[in-house]
Design a protein around this motif. Structure first.
Motif, PDB file in Angstrom:
ATOM      1  N   ARG A  46       0.911  -1.249   0.161  1.00 43.15           N
ATOM      2  CA  ARG A  46       0.148  -0.106   0.239  1.00 43.15           C
ATOM      3  C   ARG A  46       0.788   1.222  -0.020  1.00 43.15           C
ATOM      4  O   ARG A  46       0.490   2.141  -0.383  1.00 43.15           O
ATOM      5  CB  ARG A  46      -0.782  -0.230   0.994  1.00 43.15           C
ATOM      6  N   GLN A  47       2.097   1.177   0.482  1.00 47.52           N
ATOM      7  CA  GLN A  47       2.810   2.239   0.705  1.00 47.52           C
ATOM      8  C   GLN A  47       3.868   2.461  -0.491  1.00 47.52           C
ATOM      9  O   GLN A  47       3.741   3.481  -1.129  1.00 47.52           O
ATOM     10  CB  GLN A  47       4.052   2.256   1.838  1.00 47.52           C
ATOM     11  N   ALA A  48       4.277   1.479  -1.085  1.00 49.27           N
ATOM     12  CA  ALA A  48       5.315   1.439  -1.905  1.00 49.27           C
ATOM     13  C   ALA A  48       4.534   1.241  -3.458  1.00 49.27           C
ATOM     14  O   ALA A  48       5.236   1.838  -4.337  1.00 49.27           O
ATOM     15  CB  ALA A  48       6.353   0.270  -1.846  1.00 49.27           C
ATOM     16  N   GLU A  49       3.549   0.873  -3.433  1.00 49.60           N
ATOM     17  CA  GLU A  49       3.003   0.775  -4.983  1.00 49.60           C
ATOM     18  C   GLU A  49       3.931   0.108  -6.018  1.00 49.60           C
ATOM     19  O   GLU A  49       4.254   0.803  -6.947  1.00 49.60           O
ATOM     20  CB  GLU A  49       2.192   1.936  -5.365  1.00 49.60           C
ATOM     21  N   PRO A  50       4.174  -1.376  -5.726  1.00 48.24           N
ATOM     22  CA  PRO A  50       5.269  -1.598  -6.639  1.00 48.24           C
ATOM     23  C   PRO A  50       4.675  -1.904  -8.092  1.00 48.24           C
ATOM     24  O   PRO A  50       3.404  -2.090  -8.218  1.00 48.24           O
ATOM     25  CB  PRO A  50       5.641  -3.018  -5.795  1.00 48.24           C
ATOM     26  N   ASP A  51       5.564  -2.066  -8.900  1.00 51.66           N
ATOM     27  CA  ASP A  51       5.245  -2.331 -10.457  1.00 51.66           C
ATOM     28  C   ASP A  51       5.036  -3.951 -10.583  1.00 51.66           C
ATOM     29  O   ASP A  51       4.357  -4.406 -11.494  1.00 51.66           O
ATOM     30  CB  ASP A  51       6.362  -2.033 -11.306  1.00 51.66           C
ATOM     31  N   LEU A  52       5.530  -4.724  -9.570  1.00 55.30           N
ATOM     32  CA  LEU A  52       5.342  -6.228  -9.745  1.00 55.30           C
ATOM     33  C   LEU A  52       5.673  -6.632  -8.362  1.00 55.30           C
ATOM     34  O   LEU A  52       6.574  -6.289  -7.392  1.00 55.30           O
ATOM     35  CB  LEU A  52       6.583  -6.688 -10.595  1.00 55.30           C
ATOM     36  N   ILE A  53       5.014  -7.956  -7.973  1.00 54.73           N
ATOM     37  CA  ILE A  53       5.342  -8.525  -6.880  1.00 54.73           C
ATOM     38  C   ILE A  53       5.737 -10.012  -6.995  1.00 54.73           C
ATOM     39  O   ILE A  53       5.122 -10.638  -7.806  1.00 54.73           O
ATOM     40  CB  ILE A  53       3.952  -8.697  -5.954  1.00 54.73           C
ATOM     41  N   LEU A  54       6.771 -10.390  -6.369  1.00 56.11           N
ATOM     42  CA  LEU A  54       7.393 -11.761  -6.315  1.00 56.11           C
ATOM     43  C   LEU A  54       7.093 -12.384  -5.054  1.00 56.11           C
ATOM     44  O   LEU A  54       7.844 -11.661  -4.126  1.00 56.11           O
ATOM     45  CB  LEU A  54       8.831 -11.652  -6.735  1.00 56.11           C
ATOM     46  N   CYS A  55       6.366 -13.498  -4.841  1.00 58.24           N
ATOM     47  CA  CYS A  55       5.964 -13.767  -3.456  1.00 58.24           C
ATOM     48  C   CYS A  55       6.341 -15.157  -3.300  1.00 58.24           C
ATOM     49  O   CYS A  55       5.885 -16.033  -4.180  1.00 58.24           O
ATOM     50  CB  CYS A  55       4.733 -13.250  -3.265  1.00 58.24           C
ATOM     51  N   ASP A  56       6.737 -15.596  -1.991  1.00 55.40           N
ATOM     52  CA  ASP A  56       6.993 -16.899  -1.663  1.00 55.40           C
ATOM     53  C   ASP A  56       5.261 -17.562  -1.261  1.00 55.40           C
ATOM     54  O   ASP A  56       4.657 -16.568  -1.103  1.00 55.40           O
ATOM     55  CB  ASP A  56       7.930 -16.967  -0.643  1.00 55.40           C
ATOM     56  N   VAL A  57       5.176 -18.753  -1.508  1.00 56.20           N
ATOM     57  CA  VAL A  57       3.975 -19.310  -0.910  1.00 56.20           C
ATOM     58  C   VAL A  57       3.819 -19.653   0.526  1.00 56.20           C
ATOM     59  O   VAL A  57       2.993 -19.184   1.185  1.00 56.20           O
ATOM     60  CB  VAL A  57       3.581 -20.507  -1.851  1.00 56.20           C
ATOM     61  N   MET A  58       4.992 -20.520   0.915  1.00 60.22           N
ATOM     62  CA  MET A  58       4.799 -20.805   2.408  1.00 60.22           C
ATOM     63  C   MET A  58       5.519 -20.012   3.288  1.00 60.22           C
ATOM     64  O   MET A  58       7.012 -19.724   3.123  1.00 60.22           O
ATOM     65  CB  MET A  58       5.301 -22.252   2.420  1.00 60.22           C
ATOM     66  N   MET A  59       4.920 -19.157   4.018  1.00 66.49           N
ATOM     67  CA  MET A  59       5.555 -18.217   5.072  1.00 66.49           C
ATOM     68  C   MET A  59       4.595 -18.175   6.331  1.00 66.49           C
ATOM     69  O   MET A  59       3.320 -18.579   6.200  1.00 66.49           O
ATOM     70  CB  MET A  59       5.430 -16.570   4.487  1.00 66.49           C
ATOM     71  N   PRO A  60       5.267 -17.696   7.479  1.00 67.49           N
ATOM     72  CA  PRO A  60       4.527 -17.396   8.494  1.00 67.49           C
ATOM     73  C   PRO A  60       3.604 -16.394   8.592  1.00 67.49           C
ATOM     74  O   PRO A  60       3.671 -15.398   7.736  1.00 67.49           O
ATOM     75  CB  PRO A  60       5.856 -17.264   9.727  1.00 67.49           C
ATOM     76  N   VAL A  61       2.883 -16.149   9.557  1.00 65.84           N
ATOM     77  CA  VAL A  61       2.115 -15.043   9.928  1.00 65.84           C
ATOM     78  C   VAL A  61       0.850 -15.008   8.663  1.00 65.84           C
ATOM     79  O   VAL A  61      -0.534 -15.107   9.096  1.00 65.84           O
ATOM     80  CB  VAL A  61       2.703 -13.683   9.959  1.00 65.84           C
ATOM     81  N   MET A  62       0.912 -14.849   7.359  1.00 63.71           N
ATOM     82  CA  MET A  62       0.260 -14.729   6.234  1.00 63.71           C
ATOM     83  C   MET A  62       0.786 -15.381   5.024  1.00 63.71           C
ATOM     84  O   MET A  62       1.911 -14.744   4.610  1.00 63.71           O
ATOM     85  CB  MET A  62      -0.296 -13.450   5.951  1.00 63.71           C
ATOM     86  N   ASP A  63       0.577 -16.391   4.615  1.00 66.86           N
ATOM     87  CA  ASP A  63       1.060 -17.002   3.534  1.00 66.86           C
ATOM     88  C   ASP A  63       0.794 -16.404   2.073  1.00 66.86           C
ATOM     89  O   ASP A  63       0.186 -15.502   2.051  1.00 66.86           O
ATOM     90  CB  ASP A  63       0.910 -18.509   3.383  1.00 66.86           C
ATOM     91  N   GLY A  64       1.505 -16.822   1.054  1.00 70.05           N
ATOM     92  CA  GLY A  64       1.301 -16.136  -0.169  1.00 70.05           C
ATOM     93  C   GLY A  64      -0.040 -16.392  -0.669  1.00 70.05           C
ATOM     94  O   GLY A  64      -0.562 -15.487  -1.336  1.00 70.05           O
ATOM     95  N   PHE A  65      -0.561 -17.598  -0.719  1.00 72.24           N
ATOM     96  CA  PHE A  65      -2.100 -17.367  -1.217  1.00 72.24           C
ATOM     97  C   PHE A  65      -3.000 -16.482  -0.414  1.00 72.24           C
ATOM     98  O   PHE A  65      -3.888 -15.919  -1.113  1.00 72.24           O
ATOM     99  CB  PHE A  65      -2.635 -19.035  -0.777  1.00 72.24           C
ATOM    100  N   GLU A  66      -3.118 -16.347   0.786  1.00 71.32           N
ATOM    101  CA  GLU A  66      -3.744 -15.541   1.419  1.00 71.32           C
ATOM    102  C   GLU A  66      -3.271 -13.970   1.222  1.00 71.32           C
ATOM    103  O   GLU A  66      -4.392 -13.078   1.158  1.00 71.32           O
ATOM    104  CB  GLU A  66      -3.798 -15.562   3.011  1.00 71.32           C
ATOM    105  N   PHE A  67      -2.188 -13.719   1.098  1.00 73.98           N
ATOM    106  CA  PHE A  67      -1.674 -12.422   0.746  1.00 73.98           C
ATOM    107  C   PHE A  67      -2.380 -11.982  -0.912  1.00 73.98           C
ATOM    108  O   PHE A  67      -2.956 -10.945  -0.925  1.00 73.98           O
ATOM    109  CB  PHE A  67      -0.224 -12.014   0.621  1.00 73.98           C
ATOM    110  N   ARG A  68      -2.217 -12.984  -1.655  1.00 75.64           N
ATOM    111  CA  ARG A  68      -2.730 -12.807  -3.104  1.00 75.64           C
ATOM    112  C   ARG A  68      -4.323 -12.302  -2.873  1.00 75.64           C
ATOM    113  O   ARG A  68      -4.787 -11.483  -3.608  1.00 75.64           O
ATOM    114  CB  ARG A  68      -2.371 -14.019  -4.038  1.00 75.64           C
ATOM    115  N   GLU A  69      -5.021 -13.445  -2.003  1.00 71.61           N
ATOM    116  CA  GLU A  69      -6.323 -13.159  -1.923  1.00 71.61           C
ATOM    117  C   GLU A  69      -6.693 -11.752  -1.585  1.00 71.61           C
ATOM    118  O   GLU A  69      -7.661 -11.063  -2.032  1.00 71.61           O
ATOM    119  CB  GLU A  69      -7.015 -14.201  -0.881  1.00 71.61           C
ATOM    120  N   HIS A  70      -5.777 -10.954  -0.447  1.00 74.48           N
ATOM    121  CA  HIS A  70      -6.310  -9.764  -0.050  1.00 74.48           C
ATOM    122  C   HIS A  70      -6.055  -8.877  -1.291  1.00 74.48           C
ATOM    123  O   HIS A  70      -6.694  -7.764  -1.204  1.00 74.48           O
ATOM    124  CB  HIS A  70      -5.193  -9.629   1.033  1.00 74.48           C
ATOM    125  N   LEU A  71      -4.935  -8.966  -1.940  1.00 75.83           N
ATOM    126  CA  LEU A  71      -4.717  -8.141  -2.967  1.00 75.83           C
ATOM    127  C   LEU A  71      -5.731  -8.210  -4.131  1.00 75.83           C
ATOM    128  O   LEU A  71      -6.103  -7.153  -4.587  1.00 75.83           O
ATOM    129  CB  LEU A  71      -3.330  -8.655  -3.952  1.00 75.83           C
TER     130      LEU A  71
END
Length: 124
Positions: A46-71
Motif C-alpha cells: 500500500r505504501q510502495a505501490e510496486p510494479d510487480l510482486i514476487l512472492c513465496d507461498v509458504m510463510m509465517p503469519v500470512m502465507d502467499g495464497f492469503e496475501f494474494r487473496e487480499h490483493l
C-alpha cells in the motif's frame, strides 16, 4: 520517455534466499522492497505501490495464497502483476495458485538468473 526505476516487492521469509534474489534484482536496476510475510507485504504494498510482486507461498503469519487473496479483493492493488515462488510443486498447490491468477509460478530452488528473466519478461 518514462525513466522511473521499476520497483518490485519481494516477499520471502528465508533471509538468505531474500538477500540473493534482492541482490540479483537490484544489480539489474530494479528498486526492491522486501517483506518476510504476507501481512508486512500488504502494508508495504500500500505504501510502495510496486510494479510487480514476487512472492513465496509458504510463510509465517500470512502465507502467499492469503496475501494474494487480499490483493485481489483490493481495487487499488489487484492490478499489480504477481509471481509466486515456491518449493512446493505438487499439482494441487499449482492449481490453487493458478486460481489466484498469478503471471507465473516459479518452483524453488530457482537460479536467480532465471527469476530475473521471468521478471524482465513482465517488466521490460
Amino acid at each position: 520517455m518514462n525513466t522511473r526505476q521499476r520497483s518490485i516487492l519481494l516477499v520471502e521469509d528465508q533471509p538468505n534466499t531474500r538477500r540473493l534474489i534482492s541482490f540479483t534484482l537490484k544489480k539489474a536496476g530494479y528498486q526492491v522492497h522486501e517483506a518476510e510475510n504476507g501481512r508486512d507485504a500488504l502494508d508495504l504494498c500500500r505504501q510502495a505501490e510496486p510494479d510487480l510482486i514476487l512472492c513465496d507461498v509458504m510463510m509465517p503469519v500470512m502465507d502467499g495464497f492469503e496475501f494474494r487473496e487480499h490483493l485481489l479483493a483490493d481495487k487499488q492493488l489487484q492490478h499489480i502483476p504477481f509471481i509466486f515462488l515456491s518449493a512446493r510443486a505438487q499439482t494441487h498447490e499449482v492449481i490453487n495458485a493458478q486460481q489466484l491468477l498469478p503471471l507465473e509460478y516459479i518452483t524453488k530452488p530457482a537460479e536467480p538468473k532465471h527469476i530475473l528473466k521471468v521478471v524482465q519478461s513482465h517488466l521490460p
